[in-house]
Design an enzyme around this catalytic site. Structure first.
Site, mmCIF file in Angstrom:
data_model
loop_
_atom_site.group_PDB
_atom_site.id
_atom_site.type_symbol
_atom_site.label_atom_id
_atom_site.label_comp_id
_atom_site.label_asym_id
_atom_site.label_seq_id
_atom_site.Cartn_x
_atom_site.Cartn_y
_atom_site.Cartn_z
ATOM 1 N N GLY A 61 10.049 3.133 1.854
ATOM 2 C CA GLY A 61 9.113 3.419 2.930
ATOM 3 C C GLY A 61 8.418 4.738 2.687
ATOM 4 O O GLY A 61 8.873 5.551 1.872
ATOM 5 N N CYS A 88 15.373 3.462 -2.454
ATOM 6 C CA CYS A 88 14.471 4.581 -2.181
ATOM 7 C C CYS A 88 14.688 5.114 -0.764
ATOM 8 O O CYS A 88 15.731 5.686 -0.479
ATOM 9 C CB CYS A 88 13.014 4.165 -2.434
ATOM 10 S SG CYS A 88 11.864 5.561 -2.511
ATOM 11 N N TYR A 89 13.749 4.907 0.160
ATOM 12 C CA TYR A 89 13.934 5.389 1.523
ATOM 13 C C TYR A 89 15.180 4.769 2.152
ATOM 14 O O TYR A 89 15.940 5.444 2.859
ATOM 15 C CB TYR A 89 12.702 5.065 2.358
ATOM 16 C CG TYR A 89 12.758 5.572 3.788
ATOM 17 C CD1 TYR A 89 12.400 6.882 4.090
ATOM 18 C CD2 TYR A 89 13.163 4.737 4.831
ATOM 19 C CE1 TYR A 89 12.454 7.357 5.402
ATOM 20 C CE2 TYR A 89 13.218 5.199 6.132
ATOM 21 C CZ TYR A 89 12.853 6.509 6.420
ATOM 22 O OH TYR A 89 12.914 6.962 7.713
ATOM 23 N N HIS A 175 12.985 2.098 -7.724
ATOM 24 C CA HIS A 175 12.511 0.811 -7.207
ATOM 25 C C HIS A 175 12.834 -0.307 -8.202
ATOM 26 O O HIS A 175 12.061 -0.553 -9.135
ATOM 27 C CB HIS A 175 11.001 0.860 -6.951
ATOM 28 C CG HIS A 175 10.624 1.656 -5.748
ATOM 29 N ND1 HIS A 175 10.521 1.097 -4.491
ATOM 30 C CD2 HIS A 175 10.355 2.979 -5.603
ATOM 31 C CE1 HIS A 175 10.187 2.044 -3.622
ATOM 32 N NE2 HIS A 175 10.081 3.189 -4.270
ATOM 33 N N GLU A 177 12.668 -3.414 -7.675
ATOM 34 C CA GLU A 177 11.848 -4.607 -7.428
ATOM 35 C C GLU A 177 10.574 -4.642 -8.263
ATOM 36 O O GLU A 177 9.949 -5.699 -8.404
ATOM 37 C CB GLU A 177 11.491 -4.713 -5.939
ATOM 38 C CG GLU A 177 10.467 -3.721 -5.424
ATOM 39 C CD GLU A 177 11.067 -2.399 -4.984
ATOM 40 O OE1 GLU A 177 10.398 -1.691 -4.206
ATOM 41 O OE2 GLU A 177 12.199 -2.067 -5.411
ATOM 42 N N ASP A 233 -4.236 -22.175 -2.771
ATOM 43 C CA ASP A 233 -3.507 -21.967 -1.525
ATOM 44 C C ASP A 233 -3.799 -23.069 -0.507
ATOM 45 O O ASP A 233 -2.883 -23.659 0.065
ATOM 46 C CB ASP A 233 -3.858 -20.607 -0.925
ATOM 47 C CG ASP A 233 -3.733 -19.483 -1.934
ATOM 48 O OD1 ASP A 233 -2.932 -19.648 -2.873
ATOM 49 O OD2 ASP A 233 -4.429 -18.477 -1.790
ATOM 50 N N LYS A 381 1.729 -16.142 -4.897
ATOM 51 C CA LYS A 381 0.935 -17.148 -5.585
ATOM 52 C C LYS A 381 1.755 -17.983 -6.569
ATOM 53 O O LYS A 381 1.601 -19.207 -6.634
ATOM 54 C CB LYS A 381 -0.224 -16.467 -6.311
ATOM 55 C CG LYS A 381 -1.164 -17.415 -7.036
ATOM 56 C CD LYS A 381 -2.075 -18.159 -6.080
ATOM 57 C CE LYS A 381 -3.130 -17.230 -5.520
ATOM 58 N NZ LYS A 381 -4.142 -17.953 -4.709
#
Length: 526
Positions: A61, A88-89, A175, A177, A233, A381
């Site tokens: 964050g 992280c945060y 991070h 991710e 989509d 996607k």
């Protein structure tokens, strides 16, 4: 993910502290074969416990944990006995809540950073002692909570990771991710599979089954119309709804005049042939051009296009009302192919900034007459493409490069006119043809072609002076549209595209290449 995509499987909950990458964490969890949902940091311990999570991940964050009004977490969450990972945060929230210390030392780490593993642990198992991680922080954990082992450090951060195996609580300052952390996915998978003991048994087939059930529950016996643009989509969301409710669905394709060459024919022929969906085409080219006349501001253009889309569907509803009355069921629902990047960039994430309004999110009119059906709203996607393949859609549709809902209207920097659209259509067709001829379709995410309509440059063509417009090529590579880099296309391909555009497209005398990553730039110029 939100309640809309919940499943019978017990989830890993990603607690969102206002990071635009909270959904990216959830996506990485799903890549590991584990179902995930996102919940806000304001959720109470009781609300989190009610979801029966098998794991909890605290996101990053933008705040500092000791600032007034900074996002907090119900400390009771740490007493639930659920394996928890802080990032992280979230790592700092965990440290502070459990008795550790968080400090602002004036030292910052942003981007690629060398980390050193100093203690063996299940969280970092199988990884090299020295590794590259992606940092983004100004505060740091200066002391781990009692009973926690320090697992890693960097040159500026003495506690870059910690763990309490007995409590199944873990945290990293970096991070994992993002792909820039070399062993980031390994960190997540070690936490999920080894520390928390969660099996890898979730896949896109679960999404299809769950969404079909939810769509049927939402729509019942009512009639539903789908906003079919021809893109991936809307094609997949329409196919999902058709699988759920069959002939209750009518797909409506709006030719708003902002399409690329050949797109109307592709929708009217290829998609209908592959799905059997009933399709109605509305010619609204004049309606959209009139609404956009004199408008140059990109936010205004997006909102106008969103409004006119809805007005087109309301007109279609009036045309279909007699048929619906004969069946005794109203048309109450509208299907849209909204994805999570659309939502987060429109400010739909917890505490996330409004980067730009997407026509199908922030651009919708307040007096919308339909209830929305958005089965892809929390997906990325690549996940949507896989669902399309699982539904049996042809590769020509699911493998298609992304194209924005507002179409060429947001690829003209300046007022949208019929003449400018024709110029951009011709340039775009040349770029797409040459990229395909070079076999590069699968190597780039997409290649927006942008007309700088309000810019002119001096040139020389046919031994005479010209004062034409520049065309911008924006080839990008991405996995999820949240981050992207410009694609290094071969020079000979770029040269051929440039030569053809300047020779074949009127009023264009310059072709330039956009070499900006995301961030700082978005993929589209507007």
């Amino acid at each position: 993910m939100t309640e809309q995509n919940s499943t019978s499987q017990r989830p890993v909950l990603v607690v969102d502290f206002g990071a635009q990458y909270a959904q990216l964490i959830a996506r990485r969890v799903r890549e590991a074969g584990v179902y995930s949902e996102i919940v806000p940091h304001t959720a109470t311990a009781a609300e989190i416990a009610a979801k029966e999570p098998v794991g909890i991940i605290l996101s990053g964050g933008p705040s500092s944990v000791y600032e007034p009004g900074a996002p907090t977490l119900d400390v009771g969450v740490f007493d639930l006995g659920v394996p928890t990972l802080g990032i992280c945060y979230g790592f700092q929230v965990m440290a502070q809540a459990l008795g550790g210390e968080v400090a602002n030392t004036g030292l910052r780490e942003y981007g690629a950073t060398d980390a050193t593993i100093v203690t063996d642990s299940v969280l970092l198992s199988g990884q090299p002692v020295e590794q590259n991680v992606w940092m983004s922080h100004g505060d740091l954990v200066s002391q781990a909570p009692a009973g926690f082992d320090v697992l890693a450090r960097t040159g500026a951060t003495p506690v870059a990771a910690f763990a309490s195996d007995s409590r199944k609580m873990y945290g990293v300052q970096w991070h994992p991710e993002v792909k820039h952390s070399d062993y980031g996915q390994s960190v997540l998978e070690n936490f999920l599979h080894d520390a928390a003991g969660i099996p890898a048994d979730w896949n896109s087939g679960n999404v299809i089954a769950e969404q079909v059930e939810r769509i049927r529950a939402q729509i019942g016996h009512a009639r539903v119309i789908s906003a079919l643009s021809g893109g991936v989509d809307s094609a997949v969301s329409t196919a999902l709804v058709h699988k759920a409710v069959g002939d209750q669905l009518t797909a409506i394709f709006v030719d708003h005049g902002l399409l690329r060459k050949g797109e109307r024919e592709q929708v009217e022929n290829d998609y209908v042939a592959s799905t059997g969906v009933r399709l109605i085409t509305i010619d609204a080219r004049e309606q959209f051009l009139n609404a956009l006349a004199g408008v140059s501001d990109p936010e205004q253009k997006r909102k106008i296009i969103g409004r006119e889309f809805i007005r087109s569907f309301e007109a279609a509803e009036r045309d279909l009302v007699a048929e619906a009355k004969a069946d005794g069921e109203p048309i109450r629902f509208l299907v849209q192919g909204t994805l999570y990047p659309d939502v987060v960039e429109s400010g739909g994430g917890t505490g996330a900034a409004n980067i730009k309004s997407h026509h199908n999110v922030g651009g919708l009119p307040e007096d919308l007459q339909f209830e929305l059906v958005e089965p892809l709203r929390t997906l990325f996607k690549d996940e949507v493409r896989q669902i399309g393949r699982d539904l049996g859609l042809p590769e020509a549709i699911v493998g298609r490069q992304p194209f924005p809902g507002p179409g060429l209207g947001i690829r003209i920097v300046g007022e949208v006119t019929a003449d400018r659209l024709e110029i951009l259509r011709d340039a775009d067709a040349i770029a797409r043809a040459e990229l395909s001829a070079a076999g590069l379709d699968n190597e780039i995410w997409q290649c927006p072609v942008v007309l700088l309509a309000d810019v002119r440059s001096v040139g020389v063509q046919g031994d005479g002076r010209t004062y034409g417009h520049p065309i911008v090529l924006r080839p990008v590579s991405s996995e999820d549209a949240m981050t992207a880099d410009w694609t290094r296309l071969p020079y000979d391909v770029l040269s051929k595209i440039s030569n053809r555009i300047t020779n074949e497209v009127r009023d264009i005398n310059r072709v330039v290449l956009d070499v900006t990553s995301k961030p700082p730039g978005t993929i589209e110029w507007e």
